[in-house]
Scaffold this motif. Sequence first.
Motif, PDB file in Angstrom:
ATOM      1  N   LEU A  26      -0.351  38.623  -5.928  1.00  0.00           N
ATOM      2  CA  LEU A  26       0.444  38.084  -7.042  1.00  0.00           C
ATOM      3  C   LEU A  26       1.668  37.335  -6.524  1.00  0.00           C
ATOM      4  O   LEU A  26       2.041  36.293  -7.056  1.00  0.00           O
ATOM      5  N   ARG A  27       2.287  37.842  -5.443  1.00  0.00           N
ATOM      6  CA  ARG A  27       3.386  37.109  -4.808  1.00  0.00           C
ATOM      7  C   ARG A  27       2.871  35.796  -4.237  1.00  0.00           C
ATOM      8  O   ARG A  27       3.517  34.757  -4.330  1.00  0.00           O
ATOM      9  N   ALA A  28       1.683  35.834  -3.636  1.00  0.00           N
ATOM     10  CA  ALA A  28       1.086  34.616  -3.073  1.00  0.00           C
ATOM     11  C   ALA A  28       0.784  33.607  -4.187  1.00  0.00           C
ATOM     12  O   ALA A  28       0.973  32.403  -4.000  1.00  0.00           O
ATOM     13  N   LEU A  29       0.336  34.082  -5.343  1.00  0.00           N
ATOM     14  CA  LEU A  29       0.041  33.199  -6.475  1.00  0.00           C
ATOM     15  C   LEU A  29       1.290  32.437  -6.914  1.00  0.00           C
ATOM     16  O   LEU A  29       1.250  31.225  -7.118  1.00  0.00           O
ATOM     17  N   VAL A  30       2.408  33.125  -7.025  1.00  0.00           N
ATOM     18  CA  VAL A  30       3.660  32.481  -7.420  1.00  0.00           C
ATOM     19  C   VAL A  30       4.103  31.460  -6.363  1.00  0.00           C
ATOM     20  O   VAL A  30       4.478  30.331  -6.696  1.00  0.00           O
ATOM     21  N   ALA A  31       4.021  31.849  -5.093  1.00  0.00           N
ATOM     22  CA  ALA A  31       4.406  30.924  -4.015  1.00  0.00           C
ATOM     23  C   ALA A  31       3.492  29.705  -3.993  1.00  0.00           C
ATOM     24  O   ALA A  31       3.952  28.574  -3.808  1.00  0.00           O
ATOM     25  N   ALA A  32       2.198  29.907  -4.194  1.00  0.00           N
ATOM     26  CA  ALA A  32       1.239  28.800  -4.201  1.00  0.00           C
ATOM     27  C   ALA A  32       1.498  27.861  -5.377  1.00  0.00           C
ATOM     28  O   ALA A  32       1.407  26.636  -5.233  1.00  0.00           O
ATOM     29  N   ALA A  33       1.850  28.420  -6.522  1.00  0.00           N
ATOM     30  CA  ALA A  33       2.159  27.585  -7.694  1.00  0.00           C
ATOM     31  C   ALA A  33       3.387  26.727  -7.405  1.00  0.00           C
ATOM     32  O   ALA A  33       3.409  25.533  -7.752  1.00  0.00           O
ATOM     33  N   GLU A  34       4.386  27.304  -6.763  1.00  0.00           N
ATOM     34  CA  GLU A  34       5.583  26.534  -6.408  1.00  0.00           C
ATOM     35  C   GLU A  34       5.230  25.415  -5.433  1.00  0.00           C
ATOM     36  O   GLU A  34       5.701  24.286  -5.573  1.00  0.00           O
ATOM     37  N   GLU A  35       4.407  25.721  -4.434  1.00  0.00           N
ATOM     38  CA  GLU A  35       3.976  24.704  -3.466  1.00  0.00           C
ATOM     39  C   GLU A  35       3.181  23.596  -4.151  1.00  0.00           C
ATOM     40  O   GLU A  35       3.374  22.418  -3.847  1.00  0.00           O
ATOM     41  N   ALA A 144      -8.713  29.151   9.481  1.00  0.00           N
ATOM     42  CA  ALA A 144      -8.641  28.179   8.380  1.00  0.00           C
ATOM     43  C   ALA A 144      -8.629  26.751   8.910  1.00  0.00           C
ATOM     44  O   ALA A 144      -8.147  26.483  10.016  1.00  0.00           O
ATOM     45  N   SER A 145      -9.139  25.862   8.089  1.00  0.00           N
ATOM     46  CA  SER A 145      -9.200  24.434   8.454  1.00  0.00           C
ATOM     47  C   SER A 145      -7.962  23.675   8.006  1.00  0.00           C
ATOM     48  O   SER A 145      -7.908  22.463   8.147  1.00  0.00           O
ATOM     49  N   CYS A 146      -6.984  24.368   7.459  1.00  0.00           N
ATOM     50  CA  CYS A 146      -5.742  23.730   7.002  1.00  0.00           C
ATOM     51  C   CYS A 146      -4.578  24.655   7.355  1.00  0.00           C
ATOM     52  O   CYS A 146      -4.783  25.747   7.879  1.00  0.00           O
ATOM     53  N   SER A 147      -3.372  24.219   7.035  1.00  0.00           N
ATOM     54  CA  SER A 147      -2.197  25.065   7.244  1.00  0.00           C
ATOM     55  C   SER A 147      -2.293  26.292   6.347  1.00  0.00           C
ATOM     56  O   SER A 147      -2.843  26.231   5.248  1.00  0.00           O
ATOM     57  N   VAL A 148      -1.736  27.420   6.826  1.00  0.00           N
ATOM     58  CA  VAL A 148      -1.782  28.678   6.083  1.00  0.00           C
ATOM     59  C   VAL A 148      -0.361  29.192   5.901  1.00  0.00           C
ATOM     60  O   VAL A 148       0.417  29.238   6.853  1.00  0.00           O
ATOM     61  N   LEU A 149      -0.039  29.580   4.678  1.00  0.00           N
ATOM     62  CA  LEU A 149       1.230  30.223   4.354  1.00  0.00           C
ATOM     63  C   LEU A 149       0.927  31.677   4.037  1.00  0.00           C
ATOM     64  O   LEU A 149       0.167  31.957   3.108  1.00  0.00           O
ATOM     65  N   VAL A 150       1.492  32.590   4.820  1.00  0.00           N
ATOM     66  CA  VAL A 150       1.331  34.027   4.553  1.00  0.00           C
ATOM     67  C   VAL A 150       2.597  34.499   3.864  1.00  0.00           C
ATOM     68  O   VAL A 150       3.691  34.387   4.427  1.00  0.00           O
ATOM     69  N   VAL A 151       2.457  35.001   2.657  1.00  0.00           N
ATOM     70  CA  VAL A 151       3.605  35.440   1.865  1.00  0.00           C
ATOM     71  C   VAL A 151       3.854  36.922   2.160  1.00  0.00           C
ATOM     72  O   VAL A 151       2.993  37.761   1.935  1.00  0.00           O
ATOM     73  N   ARG A 152       5.029  37.182   2.685  1.00  0.00           N
ATOM     74  CA  ARG A 152       5.405  38.546   3.068  1.00  0.00           C
ATOM     75  C   ARG A 152       5.892  39.330   1.856  1.00  0.00           C
ATOM     76  O   ARG A 152       6.326  38.738   0.871  1.00  0.00           O
ATOM     77  N   PRO A 153       5.879  40.648   1.952  1.00  0.00           N
ATOM     78  CA  PRO A 153       6.377  41.473   0.843  1.00  0.00           C
ATOM     79  C   PRO A 153       7.883  41.260   0.646  1.00  0.00           C
ATOM     80  O   PRO A 153       8.592  40.921   1.592  1.00  0.00           O
ATOM     81  N   ALA A 154       8.343  41.474  -0.582  1.00  0.00           N
ATOM     82  CA  ALA A 154       9.776  41.410  -0.851  1.00  0.00           C
ATOM     83  C   ALA A 154      10.438  42.570  -0.115  1.00  0.00           C
ATOM     84  O   ALA A 154       9.878  43.645   0.010  1.00  0.00           O
ATOM     85  N   VAL A 155      11.626  42.347   0.392  1.00  0.00           N
ATOM     86  CA  VAL A 155      12.314  43.390   1.156  1.00  0.00           C
ATOM     87  C   VAL A 155      13.179  44.240   0.275  1.00  0.00           C
ATOM     88  O   VAL A 155      13.723  43.863  -0.676  1.00  0.00           O
TER      89      VAL A 155
END
Length: 155
Positions: A26-35, A144-155
Amino acid sequence: MADQTIQRVEIDGGVVVGVDNSASSLRALVAAAEEAKLRNAILHVVRAWSIRTAPRPADCPPNAVPSMSQFHETVREDTERIVAAKLGDHPGLDVRIHVVHSPSPQALLSASKGADLLVVGHRGRGGFAGLMLGSVAEQCVRHASCSVLVVRPAV
């Protein structure tokens, strides 16, 4: 009802994110939407599933075994609900949902072949083990065949 299960994702550009309803996805979904908004790109939400991980169709009697098509449709509806709940109304953002009967790494890696960016969540385990990437994130970073963004947990 004809079998409508899909086993690979083929896209042409945009931002891909893997979603499975975990906190990290779900954190990745929000970050991906922003990107995707920043890039003025399509957001491709990929939900990989198996019979073991799919939600059970609500209209299927308890002693019956749902068809693959019923599972597929239930996973699609569940994914649409997750996206709507997390992103709300998203004007100006083109969101496409891909429901794939495949292990998560294979689904995301096939989608990465046409993507501009792949976004995945990190499932930390706490302590020293938490420093390592989860197996799906690690496979995506390595293959992966493209750049990858790994979204870390909130601290």
